[in-house]
Structures are given as structure tokens and as C-alpha cells.
Design a protein around this motif. Structure first.
Motif, PDB file in Angstrom:
ATOM      1  N   GLU A  62       0.792  -1.194   0.000  1.00 20.74           N
ATOM      2  CA  GLU A  62      -0.091  -0.106   0.078  1.00 20.74           C
ATOM      3  C   GLU A  62       0.842   1.288   0.018  1.00 20.74           C
ATOM      4  O   GLU A  62       0.506   2.262  -0.622  1.00 20.74           O
TER       5      GLU A  62
ATOM      6  N   THR B  34     -10.291   5.010  -7.465  1.00 14.46           N
ATOM      7  CA  THR B  34     -10.204   3.574  -6.587  1.00 14.46           C
ATOM      8  C   THR B  34     -10.181   4.045  -5.403  1.00 14.46           C
ATOM      9  O   THR B  34     -10.588   2.922  -4.618  1.00 14.46           O
TER      10      THR B  34
ATOM     11  N   GLN C 288     -12.438   1.872  -2.532  1.00  7.59           N
ATOM     12  CA  GLN C 288     -11.903   0.781  -1.263  1.00  7.59           C
ATOM     13  C   GLN C 288     -12.558   1.457  -0.199  1.00  7.59           C
ATOM     14  O   GLN C 288     -12.908   0.677   0.845  1.00  7.59           O
TER      15      GLN C 288
ATOM     16  N   THR D 149     -15.999   0.183   0.431  1.00  6.60           N
ATOM     17  CA  THR D 149     -15.900  -1.252   0.822  1.00  6.60           C
ATOM     18  C   THR D 149     -15.663  -1.473   2.171  1.00  6.60           C
ATOM     19  O   THR D 149     -16.243  -2.378   2.886  1.00  6.60           O
ATOM     20  N   LYS D 150     -14.690  -0.530   2.701  1.00  9.69           N
ATOM     21  CA  LYS D 150     -14.361  -0.530   4.363  1.00  9.69           C
ATOM     22  C   LYS D 150     -15.524  -0.230   4.997  1.00  9.69           C
ATOM     23  O   LYS D 150     -15.812  -0.937   6.047  1.00  9.69           O
TER      24      LYS D 150
END
Length: 642
Positions: free
Chosen positions: A38, A302, A306, A309-310
Motif C-alpha cells: 500500500e 479507486t 476502497q 468497501t471498508k
């Protein structure tokens, strides 16, 4: 069945024994590898953002602003000190500047050897290189008469009263000759930004006129307005606006000169000079920046996916982490910056042709410059938070962990100290404003008092002005403020941090460092990347660091292996020595098994250390209470015996 990822850290079941097994080094290695991956992606994103940010600014902007300030703000010579813009102190000084230095700067018709320049299409080039776009515009705002209250005793002495500027007190009636636009109030567009000056917030309408293309005609028009009293007692502000374009560096320069006439009399001057790049895509480098903008948008999309989704996965737990709040703030600022950029690009393409179609009209580029500066500010804030986010990925570093632990532990103490500090600080600020506000500029407003006191703490102060304002309270205010704030409160603040840091450092001395492990993982990742790119041959010999990682990676062990075999791989001495030790002490193998099962992670060890310290404090308190009880019982026993 509960998935393994959902179980708490340190609870992994070994084989079929059913015993609770703490999280092994293999899980930590996977976590470190994920963090490094990351970090690499985020460095690429940060590099793209830096290219995008620094591509919008250049040193040419500073030099262009400096040139324009030299032409219009500074006096031309020592003999003309009273005709400069910054020297305006009355309405007469304004007319002297408008008919002198202003026209000389706008109509640049002389070469350095006093030869007359040949103007193409009657266009002026300020300082030979900057094309004056259209013509300049002068605008004023007025207030109505009788907009303030006069004490009855003074009615016979005063024939009018003009208050400070307010939108409701604005005068919109026709004035003077009433035959031209400069004598009639003109309403501005609702999208035009208002101006926040030193004495008030001014609307975008007013009495306005434009200067002709000829210098002689402009001088005659200004003289005509001066003779017919275009400026009156009700005038509160005058704006002088014009724009230039420098093709050498592809920069627009939007200049706004402001003269405020407060209700107290006199005049206050201020200026705003913006050098902006409105035509973005001209050179090859500009198209490279366009590709950076597209890449930036893809990164943001992007990151949005992310984070969404978290949020769906963690729900309320997502908002308990401070780093997640920083991620959301970074995304919000990035989305606003993208929206501003799209809006500015569309507006420039729509308005550029219309603004330049009439050479005898004033092109309002200030509106575009305002949005461009706002966009630059959003990008600046965005890259600031982007750099701060790097701390999230280097939290495994021992120094960074100590820093974060220190700040988190002393947060409550600092908040309590801050309440006490600002009570005293604001008390001194109010005292300074009330005592020195009417005579010292640094204390003229409550906001200025706050900044002035911060400057005093840093050692930047003007003691002579304070003493001259009040010879008794001035020294008392200064000495007591320095004593309480600088010598006592600030040292208390440092003591809180130093004490907490000492405790954190003592805790970390007994914790094994993970920096070597991170360094090994980073070296492994680089070697694998070089091998895949065929820039390096694969190593045949096994790296000792890899062997240690393989020994520590208990996740690769089969479920049928016992806990004793895992502890043998992790902690056992050489096999021969262990057999001799087992023959002498048969319980050693069981002890190794217990040691392996009782392994704790770094976070758990820190928690145990803090729990032990708290338990020690409680035991000391209990011991003290028991001593007091025993002493009381002894006193009662002695009293009953007597």
C-alpha cells in the motif's frame, strides 16, 4: 463458522487440539507486506499529485506580481512620494494618483530613451511585455445620507450623517449629472464575488465607468469627474480593476486596487495582484500535466471504492479509527478540487472569447482568477493532508510508534491544560484590547490581540508602543503575561509531554524492534521485482533472513503438527542439546510447549505492561489503606486498655 479474518488478534487455533493460539509471526509478516504494498502505491499517487500541484505554479508568477507592484504601487521617484498608491490618505490624494501614476502605468507609450512607441491596434503593453486586455474599470460604492443616529443637541450643527458601509445602507439613486453610466447605479451579476476589505464586506455593484483607450481622453475624463464631485462624503470604497496577459510565460495578471474611505475620515489602501494560468493546455508539458490530472482522478475513484468497501464491511467500527477520518477528509478535498477544476476549465472556454470580443470594454477576469486561486488553495490543502497520511504507513517504525503513543497517552492532560491556558490567554487578550486598542494597531481588534500575544510568546513585540499607550498598565500587562504564559504555562505543557515520553520510552525498551524485519521484507520485495524484470539473477543460496522468516512463519505448518513441534521450530536449542536437557529434566519439553502457547504480540505486551503498572498502583493504595486500618485498630485497642 466465524472466518479466521474476523477473529481477534492473537486467537488462531492450532491443529485439532482446540487450544487458543496467539497470532504468529506469519500473520505479522503478511500484514507488513500488505502495508509495504500500500505504501508503494500511495507513493506513486503522491508523486502524481506533486507533479500536478507544482505544475500549476512557477517563479514567473512571483516576478510578474513584483513587476506590477513596482509599476502601480511604488512611487516613481523620491519627488513623487505623495503621488504613490500606498500614500493615498484622502480623496485629493486619490485623484492625484488616478491622473498621474495610474495613467502612466496603464498607457505605456514611451521607450527607455523617451522615443514614442508604435501601438498596434491602439493596444498598450505595460512594461513592454504585458498586454492590457480591454480597458480599466473604476467603481465606487456609496452609503445614503441620514443612515446613522445623531444626538439631538447636535442637530443644529450637522446637516448630514453617513454611517459605515452596510449593504442595507447602500445608496443606489442617481447622482450628479445623471447622463452617463458613472452617475447611475449598476447592479452586478449574482455570481460576481463580493470583496472583503479592511472596513467591511462590499457588494459587486456600484457606480462604475471605463477608461478610454487613449491616455489623453482618460486624463480628460478623470479631470471631468473630479470637477463634478464624483466622489462624495458618502463614498466608502473605490475599486480600480484591469487585467493583463503576458504571452512569454502564458500568464494572466488580474489587478485590483482598493481605496476605502471609512466613516472616520481619511483613506485606507489595499491591493490584490493575481498571476494565474487560465490557458492550461498549450505546451507539451501542459499536456503531460493533463495526463497527471487523469491519473489523479483514477486514483481518487479507486480510493473511493476502497473506502466504500471498508465502510460496508466495518460499519460503525470504521469511524473509530482516526486514520479513516483522514482518508475521508482527503477524498472530500480531492473531489472538491476536481469539481473546481472542471468548473474553471468550462468557464474559461465559454467566457474567454466573449471577454475579448470588445477591445473598448472591461473584461472581468477577476471572476475567473477568483476560482483559479480557490482551486489552487484546495490542491494545496489536499497535498498537505496527503503528506500527513504517510505517517499511517510508517507506523511500524519505532520512532513513529513512540511519537503516536506519546500523543495519545497525554491527549487528556493536554486538553485539560489547553482549557486553563486559553482562559488566561483570552483574559489577557481582552485586557490588552480594552487598554491599548485605541492607540496601538496591534491591539486595535480582539483578533489582532490574539495574534500579537502569540508573537510576544515568540519574542516579537513592541514594548515601547505598549508603554507609550499606558505607562502604568503597559509594563504590568507585559511582565505578568510573560511570567504566567511563557515561564509557567508553556513549561507545564513541555513537562506533560516529557513525562509521558519518558514512560513510553521505558515501555518500548523491553519490546523487540520490528525494524529489522521490515527491512528484510523490503529487501526481499526489491529482489523479487528485479528478478521478474530480469535485471538480477535469482539467488541459489538461502538468505539467513529468509530462513528466520520461514522458521517464524507458523502459518505454513500443517494442522496435524503438535504445539511442541511448533515451539521446537520457534524457540528450541540445537537438537542434541535439547535431548540431553530432556534426559536430565523431563519437564523441559512441556515447558517449551507452554512457552510457545503463551506467546503474546507487541500490542498485547504493551497492554500487559500498562495493566501491571495500574495493578501496582492499586496494590499500593490498598496497602496504604490497610496500614491506616491497622493503625486505627491499634489506637482503639490502646484506648480500650486505658
Amino acid at each position: 463458522m466465524e472466518p479466521a479474518a474476523a477473529r481477534p488478534a492473537g486467537e488462531r487455533r492450532a491443529g485439532g487440539s482446540g487450544a487458543v493460539k496467539p497470532r504468529g509471526n506469519g500473520s505479522r509478516d503478511l500484514e507488513l507486506k500488505s502495508t509495504l504494498r500500500e505504501l508503494v502505491i500511495y507513493i506513486v499517487f503522491l508523486t502524481d499529485l506533486c507533479m500536478l500541484t507544482f505544475g500549476m505554479v512557477s517563479t514567473d508568477m512571483y516576478y510578474l506580481n513584483k513587476v506590477m507592484s513596482h509599476v502601480f504601487l511604488e512611487p516613481r521617484s523620491s519627488e513623487d512620494n505623495r503621488s504613490g498608491f500606498t500614500s493615498i490618505e484622502s480623496r485629493a490624494d486619490f485623484w492625484r494618483f488616478a491622473e498621474g501614476p495610474l495613467l502612466d502605468g496603464l498607457y505605456w507609450d514611451k521607450w527607455y530613451n523617451n522615443m514614442t512607441l508604435t501601438l498596434q491596434n491602439n493596444n498598450s503593453h505595460i512594461y513592454y511585455e504585458n498586454l492590457l486586455l480591454g480597458v480599466a474599470q473604476i467603481r465606487q460604492l456609496k452609503v445614503r445620507n441620514d443612515t446613522c443616529s445623531i444626538y439631538p443637541y447636535f442637530h443644529t450643527f450637522l446637516d448630514g450623517c453617513y454611517s459605515e458601509y452596510r449593504y442595507r445602507a447602500e445608496d443606489r439613486s442617481d447622482i450628479g449629472l445623471r447622463n452617463e453610466s458613472e452617475w447611475k447605479y449598476t447592479s452586478a451579476s449574482s455570481l460576481s464575488p463580493w470583496y472583503w476589505g479592511s472596513m467591511g464586506l462590499y457588494s459587486s455593484g456600484g457606480y462604475m465607468f471605463t477608461l478610454p483607450k487613449s491616455k489623453q481622453e482618460s486624463m480628460e475624463k478623470l479631470a471631468f469627474l473630479r470637477r463634478n464631485s464624483w466622489l462624495t462624503r458618502g463614498t466608502r470604497v473605490v475599486f480600480i480593476d484591469f487585467s493583463t496577459y503576458n504571452a512569454n510565460v502564458n500568464l494572466f495578471c488580474i489587478i485590483k486596487l482598493v481605496v476605502e474611505f471609512p466613516a472616520t475620515g481619511g483613506a485606507l489602501t489595499s491591493s490584490h495582484i493575481y498571476s494565474v494560468k487560465l490557458l492550461r493546455y498549450v505546451t507539451y508539458y501542459d499536456y503531460f500535466l493533463a495526463s497527471c490530472e487523469i491519473t489523479f482522478c483514477l486514483f481518487i475513484i479507486t480510493f473511493i471504492i476502497q473506502e466504500a468497501t471498508k465502510i460496508v464491511k466495518l460499519r460503525k467500527e470504521y469511524f473509530t479509527n482516526a486514520w479513516n477520518w483522514l482518508d475521508l477528509l482527503l477524498l472530500v478535498v480531492s473531489i472538491l478540487a476536481i469539481a473546481f477544476n472542471i468548473y474553471r476549465t468550462v468557464e474559461v472556454s465559454l467566457l474567454m472569447e466573449g471577454l475579448l470580443s470588445d477591445a473598448h470594454a472591461y473584461p472581468d477576469f477577476y471572476f475567473l482568477a477568483f476560482w483559479q486561486v480557490l482551486y489552487n488553495n484546495m490542491i494545496a490543502v489536499n497535498i498537505f493532508f496527503a503528506w500527513i497520511k504517510i505517517f499511517k504507513y510508517i507506523s511500524f517504525n519505532k520512532t513513529m510508534t513512540q511519537l503516536s503513543s506519546t500523543l495519545s497517552r497525554c491527549a487528556k492532560d493536554i486538553i485539560g491544560f489547553a482549557i486553563m491556558f486559553f482562559i488566561i490567554f483570552f483574559a489577557y487578550a481582552q485586557l490588552g484590547h480594552l487598554v491599548f486598542g485605541s492607540q496601538v494597531e496591534e491591539f486595535s481588534t480582539f483578533q489582532n490581540c490574539i495574534f500579537t500575544q502569540f508573537r510576544i510568546v515568540l519574542g516579537d513585540f513592541n514594548f515601547e508602543a505598549i508603554e507609550a499607550a499606558n505607562r502604568i498598565l503597559g509594563p504590568i500587562y507585559f511582565i505578568t503575561f510573560v511570567f504566567f504564559v511563557f515561564f509557567i504555562l508553556l513549561n507545564m505543557f513541555l513537562a506533560i509531554i516529557n513525562d509521558t515520553y519518558s514512560q513510553v520510552k521505558a515501555d518500548f525498551e523491553v519490546i523487540p524492534s520490528q525494524e529489522l524485519q521490515i527491512r528484510d521484507l523490503f529487501r526481499q520485495s526489491c529482489n523479487k521485482a528485479l528478478v521478474k524484470l530480469k535485471l538480477k539473477k535469482p539467488e541459489m543460496d538461502t538468505n539467513p533472513a529468509d530462513e528466520s522468516l520461514e522458521r517464524k512463519d507458523i502459518s505454513k505448518l500443517s494442522n496435524g503438527e503438535s504445539a511442541n513441534e511448533k515451539s521446537h521450530l520457534k524457540l528450541s536449542p540445537p537438537q542434541k542439546g535439547k535431548e540431553e536437557l530432556h534426559q536430565r529434566y523431563p519437564s523441559t519439553e512441556d515447558t517449551d510447549s507452554v512457552t510457545a502457547q503463551s506467546y503474546v504480540s507487541t500490542a498485547e505486551f504493551q497492554q500487559l505492561c500498562r495493566y501491571t503498572a495500574e495493578l501496582e498502583k492499586q496494590l499500593n493504595k490498598t496497602n496504604a489503606k490497610l496500614r491506616r486500618i491497622m493503625k486505627s485498630m491499634q489506637q482503639l485497642k490502646d484506648a480500650s486498655a486505658q
